[in-house]
Motif scaffolding. Sequence first.
Motif, short mmCIF file in Angstrom:
data_model
loop_
_atom_site.label_atom_id
_atom_site.label_comp_id
_atom_site.label_asym_id
_atom_site.label_seq_id
_atom_site.Cartn_x
_atom_site.Cartn_y
_atom_site.Cartn_z
N GLN A 36 57.86 32.70 47.22
CA GLN A 36 57.95 33.58 46.14
C GLN A 36 56.87 33.47 45.35
O GLN A 36 56.04 34.49 45.10
CB GLN A 36 59.11 33.54 45.48
CG GLN A 36 60.51 33.98 46.15
CD GLN A 36 61.70 33.63 45.25
OE1 GLN A 36 61.45 33.46 44.08
NE2 GLN A 36 62.78 33.66 45.89
N TRP A 37 56.44 31.99 45.13
CA TRP A 37 55.06 31.82 44.13
C TRP A 37 53.79 32.03 44.81
O TRP A 37 52.84 32.26 44.38
CB TRP A 37 55.14 30.22 44.03
CG TRP A 37 56.23 29.95 42.93
CD1 TRP A 37 56.98 30.67 42.17
CD2 TRP A 37 56.96 28.73 43.24
NE1 TRP A 37 58.08 30.00 41.43
CE2 TRP A 37 57.95 28.61 42.23
CE3 TRP A 37 56.70 27.44 43.75
CZ2 TRP A 37 58.86 27.64 41.92
CZ3 TRP A 37 57.58 26.39 43.47
CH2 TRP A 37 58.52 26.33 42.51
N LYS A 38 53.63 32.27 46.14
CA LYS A 38 52.65 32.73 46.90
C LYS A 38 52.32 34.33 46.87
O LYS A 38 51.02 34.73 47.21
CB LYS A 38 52.68 32.27 48.26
CG LYS A 38 52.56 30.71 48.59
CD LYS A 38 52.91 30.51 49.88
CE LYS A 38 51.89 31.04 51.17
NZ LYS A 38 52.38 30.82 52.41
N SER A 39 53.29 34.97 46.31
CA SER A 39 53.04 36.36 46.14
C SER A 39 52.24 37.06 45.30
O SER A 39 51.73 38.30 45.42
CB SER A 39 54.47 37.05 46.38
OG SER A 39 55.14 36.72 45.17
N ASP A 40 51.77 36.10 44.33
CA ASP A 40 51.04 36.69 43.12
C ASP A 40 50.10 35.75 42.94
O ASP A 40 50.15 34.42 43.01
CB ASP A 40 51.81 37.30 41.92
CG ASP A 40 52.51 36.21 41.28
OD1 ASP A 40 51.92 35.63 40.56
OD2 ASP A 40 53.60 35.97 41.71
N GLU A 41 48.91 36.18 42.36
CA GLU A 41 47.76 35.16 41.93
C GLU A 41 48.03 34.18 40.98
O GLU A 41 47.68 32.62 41.01
CB GLU A 41 46.47 35.93 41.63
CG GLU A 41 45.32 35.16 41.52
CD GLU A 41 44.10 35.80 41.05
OE1 GLU A 41 43.03 35.25 40.78
OE2 GLU A 41 44.19 37.11 41.51
N PRO A 42 48.74 34.56 39.76
CA PRO A 42 48.79 33.32 38.94
C PRO A 42 49.80 32.18 39.37
O PRO A 42 49.47 30.98 39.19
CB PRO A 42 49.61 34.03 37.81
CG PRO A 42 49.20 35.56 37.86
CD PRO A 42 48.97 35.71 39.38
N HIS A 43 50.98 32.63 40.00
CA HIS A 43 51.78 31.41 40.57
C HIS A 43 50.96 30.76 41.83
O HIS A 43 51.57 29.55 41.87
CB HIS A 43 53.12 32.20 41.18
CG HIS A 43 53.94 32.80 40.02
ND1 HIS A 43 53.90 34.09 39.49
CD2 HIS A 43 54.76 32.09 39.22
CE1 HIS A 43 54.76 34.11 38.34
NE2 HIS A 43 55.29 33.06 38.46
#
Length: 341
Positions: free
Chosen positions: A126-133
């Motif tokens: 889930q954290w890999k799905s967007d740049e900030p996370h």
Amino acid sequence: MSTLKKILLFVTVLAVLFSFQIAGAQESNPTLEPPPTPAQVIEAVNGLRLTYGLTPLNVHPVLMQIAQTEADGITAGMPGHWRPNNITLGQWLLSLGYPLLGDLSLDGYRAENWTQASSAIEAVEQWKSDEPHLNTMISINRSDIGVAIAPNGEGSYIFVLETALQSNSGEMQYDAYPTLTAIAMDQVAVYGDATQAAQSLLIPQYIVSVVRATARPDGDVIHEVKNGQSLWSIAIEYGVKIEQIRQLNNLSSTDIRPGQKLLVQKGATQQPMPISNVTETPVVPMTFTAPPPVQLQTSTPQPTEEYSVPGQKVNTFGFGAIAIAALFLGGIFTAITKKKD
């Protein structure tokens, strides 16, 4: 059909039906996976960093503590990224003694992820799905990691990830002093007296060694006070008396503050100190020596145990025994029938 045959037939049918009932009960209680652990998240994050050619992060107790407090707060009803007494994450790290690096006016190099998931792998995905996370996990300006997991319903957990960058020396930056003082001043509602809070917080533990300044051409030696230094430590280093410093600077007490410039000697003939002793090497961007592998503590499943519904274990022995009994009774029934015929 004789009475004995009827009894044996009835017992055989009951045994077979009971064995199928046990098997069905076992299928309705599938084996459960063990709960996720922080070590699994740390291993997944460090594995991800290795794919980007980055060094793994080291587990730090302060980050682990903050992550656990954050996770427990979320499960208790607090919003995500909540902070005690409305301080920032960087201030929280500093207040617990973490030597945070970076521009502290911008809260330093630190980040936090949280999510709700059923496994460590699902949380990281889930954290890999967007740049900030994703950046929280793979930023080059990170050296340490902390993870906590809190149960949040049937098969669901709150995952919290903290990453931050600490100074090369492992000591507080000079700029941490006003930040820590501001934290203490903000606690007036908690402590009752902001000034006393500022004096009694964690600030005194960050002691900065005194580096002797060189004499000016006129022989005056001016010392700039650093975070954690006292009039006593300055006097000891320069080999003068506290009263002498007070008289030279018209001080009414022994209280001094960071950034204050004190005349500590007149007519001195000190030799210039090597530059390496009075300046700091730029530290950003950081280059790290690869740390030792993170020692992950994972549980090894026991060969005789299986995870199932709490308080129950899969009774494979009972099923086998009943099946054997059914076959045995069926054999007896067949033998008796042939003998009677």
